[in-house]
Design a protein around this motif. Structure first.
Motif, PDB file in Angstrom:
ATOM      1  N   ILE A   1     -14.509 -18.255  -4.397  1.00 27.68           N
ATOM      2  CA  ILE A   1     -15.460 -17.151  -4.576  1.00 27.68           C
ATOM      3  C   ILE A   1     -15.104 -16.323  -5.811  1.00 27.68           C
ATOM      4  O   ILE A   1     -15.979 -15.919  -6.601  1.00 27.68           O
ATOM      5  CB  ILE A   1     -15.505 -16.261  -3.314  1.00 27.68           C
ATOM      6  N   CYS A   2     -13.800 -16.080  -5.989  1.00 25.84           N
ATOM      7  CA  CYS A   2     -13.360 -15.324  -7.165  1.00 25.84           C
ATOM      8  C   CYS A   2     -13.720 -16.057  -8.450  1.00 25.84           C
ATOM      9  O   CYS A   2     -14.197 -15.451  -9.419  1.00 25.84           O
ATOM     10  CB  CYS A   2     -11.846 -15.106  -7.105  1.00 25.84           C
ATOM     11  N   ILE A   3     -13.495 -17.353  -8.463  1.00 22.41           N
ATOM     12  CA  ILE A   3     -13.820 -18.154  -9.654  1.00 22.41           C
ATOM     13  C   ILE A   3     -15.314 -18.071  -9.959  1.00 22.41           C
ATOM     14  O   ILE A   3     -15.728 -17.892 -11.115  1.00 22.41           O
ATOM     15  CB  ILE A   3     -13.386 -19.618  -9.442  1.00 22.41           C
ATOM     16  N   ILE A   4     -16.141 -18.185  -8.891  1.00 18.21           N
ATOM     17  CA  ILE A   4     -17.599 -18.140  -9.084  1.00 18.21           C
ATOM     18  C   ILE A   4     -18.022 -16.777  -9.633  1.00 18.21           C
ATOM     19  O   ILE A   4     -18.812 -16.688 -10.591  1.00 18.21           O
ATOM     20  CB  ILE A   4     -18.324 -18.440  -7.764  1.00 18.21           C
ATOM     21  N   MET A   5     -17.483 -15.704  -9.049  1.00 15.23           N
ATOM     22  CA  MET A   5     -17.918 -14.371  -9.448  1.00 15.23           C
ATOM     23  C   MET A   5     -17.448 -13.984 -10.848  1.00 15.23           C
ATOM     24  O   MET A   5     -18.140 -13.256 -11.562  1.00 15.23           O
ATOM     25  CB  MET A   5     -17.418 -13.339  -8.430  1.00 15.23           C
ATOM     26  N   PHE A   6     -16.259 -14.471 -11.212  1.00  9.27           N
ATOM     27  CA  PHE A   6     -15.712 -14.077 -12.519  1.00  9.27           C
ATOM     28  C   PHE A   6     -15.934 -15.154 -13.587  1.00  9.27           C
ATOM     29  O   PHE A   6     -15.366 -15.068 -14.668  1.00  9.27           O
ATOM     30  CB  PHE A   6     -14.211 -13.784 -12.384  1.00  9.27           C
ATOM     31  N   LEU A   7     -16.748 -16.145 -13.237  1.00 13.29           N
ATOM     32  CA  LEU A   7     -17.047 -17.205 -14.204  1.00 13.29           C
ATOM     33  C   LEU A   7     -17.836 -16.611 -15.372  1.00 13.29           C
ATOM     34  O   LEU A   7     -18.837 -15.912 -15.160  1.00 13.29           O
ATOM     35  CB  LEU A   7     -17.863 -18.301 -13.520  1.00 13.29           C
ATOM     36  N   PRO A   8     -17.399 -16.839 -16.614  1.00 10.62           N
ATOM     37  CA  PRO A   8     -18.120 -16.269 -17.774  1.00 10.62           C
ATOM     38  C   PRO A   8     -19.567 -16.761 -17.834  1.00 10.62           C
ATOM     39  O   PRO A   8     -19.847 -17.932 -17.586  1.00 10.62           O
ATOM     40  CB  PRO A   8     -17.310 -16.770 -18.974  1.00 10.62           C
ATOM     41  N   GLN A   9     -20.465 -15.863 -18.158  1.00  9.90           N
ATOM     42  CA  GLN A   9     -21.892 -16.189 -18.236  1.00  9.90           C
ATOM     43  C   GLN A   9     -22.181 -17.229 -19.318  1.00  9.90           C
ATOM     44  O   GLN A   9     -23.102 -18.023 -19.186  1.00  9.90           O
ATOM     45  CB  GLN A   9     -22.706 -14.929 -18.497  1.00  9.90           C
ATOM     46  N   GLN A  10     -21.367 -17.216 -20.405  1.00  9.84           N
ATOM     47  CA  GLN A  10     -21.630 -18.166 -21.475  1.00  9.84           C
ATOM     48  C   GLN A  10     -21.296 -19.597 -21.065  1.00  9.84           C
ATOM     49  O   GLN A  10     -21.726 -20.546 -21.727  1.00  9.84           O
ATOM     50  CB  GLN A  10     -20.849 -17.789 -22.741  1.00  9.84           C
ATOM     51  N   TRP A  11     -20.515 -19.731 -19.988  1.00 14.67           N
ATOM     52  CA  TRP A  11     -20.221 -21.079 -19.498  1.00 14.67           C
ATOM     53  C   TRP A  11     -21.343 -21.562 -18.586  1.00 14.67           C
ATOM     54  O   TRP A  11     -21.913 -22.618 -18.810  1.00 14.67           O
ATOM     55  CB  TRP A  11     -18.899 -21.087 -18.725  1.00 14.67           C
ATOM     56  N   VAL A  12     -21.612 -20.779 -17.538  1.00 17.35           N
ATOM     57  CA  VAL A  12     -22.680 -21.122 -16.585  1.00 17.35           C
ATOM     58  C   VAL A  12     -23.372 -19.835 -16.183  1.00 17.35           C
ATOM     59  O   VAL A  12     -22.716 -18.851 -15.798  1.00 17.35           O
ATOM     60  CB  VAL A  12     -22.137 -21.823 -15.321  1.00 17.35           C
ATOM     61  N   ALA A  13     -24.697 -19.828 -16.230  1.00 15.11           N
ATOM     62  CA  ALA A  13     -25.456 -18.647 -15.816  1.00 15.11           C
ATOM     63  C   ALA A  13     -25.436 -18.521 -14.298  1.00 15.11           C
ATOM     64  O   ALA A  13     -25.733 -19.479 -13.587  1.00 15.11           O
ATOM     65  CB  ALA A  13     -26.882 -18.750 -16.328  1.00 15.11           C
ATOM     66  N   HIS A  14     -25.061 -17.333 -13.793  1.00 13.15           N
ATOM     67  CA  HIS A  14     -25.010 -17.103 -12.345  1.00 13.15           C
ATOM     68  C   HIS A  14     -25.298 -15.637 -12.074  1.00 13.15           C
ATOM     69  O   HIS A  14     -25.434 -14.826 -13.000  1.00 13.15           O
ATOM     70  CB  HIS A  14     -23.641 -17.496 -11.777  1.00 13.15           C
ATOM     71  N   ALA A  15     -25.381 -15.298 -10.788  1.00 14.21           N
ATOM     72  CA  ALA A  15     -25.703 -13.924 -10.404  1.00 14.21           C
ATOM     73  C   ALA A  15     -24.614 -12.963 -10.869  1.00 14.21           C
ATOM     74  O   ALA A  15     -23.425 -13.283 -10.833  1.00 14.21           O
ATOM     75  CB  ALA A  15     -25.881 -13.834  -8.892  1.00 14.21           C
ATOM     76  N   GLN A  16     -25.038 -11.774 -11.301  1.00 14.15           N
ATOM     77  CA  GLN A  16     -24.109 -10.776 -11.801  1.00 14.15           C
ATOM     78  C   GLN A  16     -23.886  -9.695 -10.739  1.00 14.15           C
ATOM     79  O   GLN A  16     -24.816  -9.245 -10.077  1.00 14.15           O
ATOM     80  CB  GLN A  16     -24.664 -10.144 -13.078  1.00 14.15           C
ATOM     81  N   TYR A  17     -22.629  -9.272 -10.601  1.00 10.73           N
ATOM     82  CA  TYR A  17     -22.276  -8.207  -9.668  1.00 10.73           C
ATOM     83  C   TYR A  17     -21.381  -7.213 -10.401  1.00 10.73           C
ATOM     84  O   TYR A  17     -20.612  -7.590 -11.296  1.00 10.73           O
ATOM     85  CB  TYR A  17     -21.541  -8.763  -8.444  1.00 10.73           C
ATOM     86  N   THR A  18     -21.447  -5.974  -9.991  1.00 12.82           N
ATOM     87  CA  THR A  18     -20.590  -4.963 -10.605  1.00 12.82           C
ATOM     88  C   THR A  18     -19.149  -5.165 -10.155  1.00 12.82           C
ATOM     89  O   THR A  18     -18.872  -5.736  -9.093  1.00 12.82           O
ATOM     90  CB  THR A  18     -21.049  -3.554 -10.210  1.00 12.82           C
ATOM     91  N   ASN A  19     -18.241  -4.671 -10.972  1.00 10.21           N
ATOM     92  CA  ASN A  19     -16.820  -4.788 -10.612  1.00 10.21           C
ATOM     93  C   ASN A  19     -16.503  -4.042  -9.322  1.00 10.21           C
ATOM     94  O   ASN A  19     -15.677  -4.477  -8.522  1.00 10.21           O
ATOM     95  CB  ASN A  19     -15.952  -4.257 -11.755  1.00 10.21           C
ATOM     96  N   GLU A  20     -17.164  -2.870  -9.125  1.00  6.47           N
ATOM     97  CA  GLU A  20     -16.946  -2.119  -7.890  1.00  6.47           C
ATOM     98  C   GLU A  20     -17.369  -2.924  -6.669  1.00  6.47           C
ATOM     99  O   GLU A  20     -16.687  -2.939  -5.632  1.00  6.47           O
ATOM    100  CB  GLU A  20     -17.716  -0.785  -7.927  1.00  6.47           C
ATOM    101  N   PHE A  21     -18.489  -3.615  -6.791  1.00  4.46           N
ATOM    102  CA  PHE A  21     -18.981  -4.439  -5.678  1.00  4.46           C
ATOM    103  C   PHE A  21     -18.005  -5.580  -5.396  1.00  4.46           C
ATOM    104  O   PHE A  21     -17.694  -5.875  -4.235  1.00  4.46           O
ATOM    105  CB  PHE A  21     -20.364  -4.991  -6.011  1.00  4.46           C
ATOM    106  N   LYS A  22     -17.527  -6.222  -6.451  1.00  4.10           N
ATOM    107  CA  LYS A  22     -16.596  -7.341  -6.280  1.00  4.10           C
ATOM    108  C   LYS A  22     -15.319  -6.887  -5.574  1.00  4.10           C
ATOM    109  O   LYS A  22     -14.847  -7.540  -4.635  1.00  4.10           O
ATOM    110  CB  LYS A  22     -16.252  -7.956  -7.632  1.00  4.10           C
ATOM    111  N   VAL A  23     -14.747  -5.773  -6.035  1.00  6.82           N
ATOM    112  CA  VAL A  23     -13.499  -5.275  -5.453  1.00  6.82           C
ATOM    113  C   VAL A  23     -13.689  -4.933  -3.984  1.00  6.82           C
ATOM    114  O   VAL A  23     -12.879  -5.314  -3.125  1.00  6.82           O
ATOM    115  CB  VAL A  23     -12.997  -4.046  -6.233  1.00  6.82           C
ATOM    116  N   ARG A  24     -14.770  -4.214  -3.669  1.00 11.99           N
ATOM    117  CA  ARG A  24     -15.015  -3.842  -2.272  1.00 11.99           C
ATOM    118  C   ARG A  24     -15.309  -5.052  -1.404  1.00 11.99           C
ATOM    119  O   ARG A  24     -14.916  -5.128  -0.235  1.00 11.99           O
ATOM    120  CB  ARG A  24     -16.168  -2.836  -2.202  1.00 11.99           C
TER     121      ARG A  24
END
Length: 348
Positions: free
Chosen positions: A129-152
């Motif tokens: 899940i961490c890899i998916i969420m922090f995957l750079p957009q220039q590599w693969v386009a995916h849903a964006q979440y704020t850092n606060e949301f990710k941490v919580r």
């Protein structure tokens, strides 16, 4: 007998797990199908297809439980759930709410996979899940979440995973304690508390089993009914504690003198029953004389007293048309004859 009890406990535990997994597969199938059906009226075709596929997979898992192996169904459920969660996090689901569904993963993982494998799988799941969420957009386009949301999200998931693991550990500990208590009760129900030998109830059950098994193989079955001579005099002269010492030492002596396949049981009071499978009455007499001589030569030391005891033994071999009660009655009559003829002897 204890082996059957063990199998019974195992089958009951598997049955309970199968019921829970069946329920989860039905719930998962229903929810994903309903959400897929709702998705038909939206504009996210890919998500709708994924939900219908997930619903079909849960249906397969349910059918596997009914027809095949529970392990296969469990693996289908847990790993298809992981894949569905990965997709929801990657795509964002509906209005970026996809990650909220990952909280169902923790309790399901530790229950279905067990504590150890469940925790390992949760660690791998969270790393993915961490890899998916922090995957750079220039590599693969995916849903964006704020850092606060990710941490919580990660902190909440870790908290729920810890609580789920703690609950599973407590459940396993309670289950083991229940099994141990049940085992102790079974021992009390099937063993004589003083001598630790099989009790009358246990011996009767073993006799029925041996009768059925040996009759199928056309093999003989003999029993020895042993009674301590003048045991009341021992209790009267030395006390009941001395009598208990005599019973426990002779019980150990009987056990040493017989084979592994034989069974020594306390039939009642100072009477003992020895079950000899695959043994004719002639063979039983040889064993019986060996036991009688060992007892006659044995001395029980209690406090400052040396107590000598003898036994009388009746032998009976099971015939084809004889019941267990008749077998025991015959042995009892033979024991009575041994007593009548002067004790410290074997009859016939």
């Amino acid at each position: 007998m204890l082996e059957r009890i063990k199998k019974y406990r195992t089958s009951n535990g598997e049955l309970e797990q199968a019921r829970v997994i069946s329920l989860f597969s039905l719930v998962g199938m229903s929810i994903t199908f309903l959400m897929g059906f709702i998705g038909l009226f939206g504009d996210n075709t890919t998500l709708t297809v994924v939900l219908f596929v997930a619903s079909f997979v849960y249906l397969l898992a349910f059918l596997f439980i009914k027809r095949f192996d529970i392990t296969v169904s469990a693996n289908i459920i847990i790993y298809s759930l992981y894949l569905l969660m990965f997709y929801l996090v990657f795509s964002g689901g509906v209005s970026q709410t996809g990650p909220l569904w990952i909280f169902i993963v923790a309790p399901v993982s530790v229950y279905v996979l067990g504590l150890r494998h469940g925790v390992i799988s949760l660690f791998i799941f969270l790393c993915t899940i961490c890899i998916i969420m922090f995957l750079p957009q220039q590599w693969v386009a995916h849903a964006q979440y704020t850092n606060e949301f990710k941490v919580r999200l990660f902190i909440s998931f870790l908290t729920l995973s810890f609580l789920s693991a703690l609950y599973e550990y407590s459940r396993m500990l309670a289950f083991k304690n229940a099994i141990e208590i049940s085992k102790q009760y079974q021992q009390l129900a099937m063993r004589d508390p003083l001598t630790k030998l099989a009790n009358r109830r246990n011996a009767a059950a073993i006799l029925e089993q041996e009768k059925a098994r040996l009759q199928r193989n056309n093999e003989p079955l003999s029993v020895l009914l042993c009674d301590l001579d003048h045991f009341k005099a021992v209790n009267d002269k030395y006390g009941h504690n001395a009598g208990d010492r005599v019973l426990t030492e002779l019980s150990a002596l009987f056990t040493e003198q017989v084979r592994k396949q034989d069974c020594v049981a306390r039939w009642g009071g100072e009477e003992f029953l020895i079950i000899l499978p695959q043994t004719s009455s002639e063979q039983a007499r040889i064993i019986t004389e060996k036991i009688r001589n060992s007892v006659a030569q044995h001395t029980v030391n209690f406090l400052d007293h040396n107590i000598h005891i003898t036994i009388s033994i009746g032998i009976s071999q099971l015939s084809e048309d004889q019941s267990i009660d008749e077998l025991i009655n015959t042995a009892d009559k033979c024991l009575y004859q041994a007593k009548t003829l002067g004790r410290n002897r074997v009859y016939p």
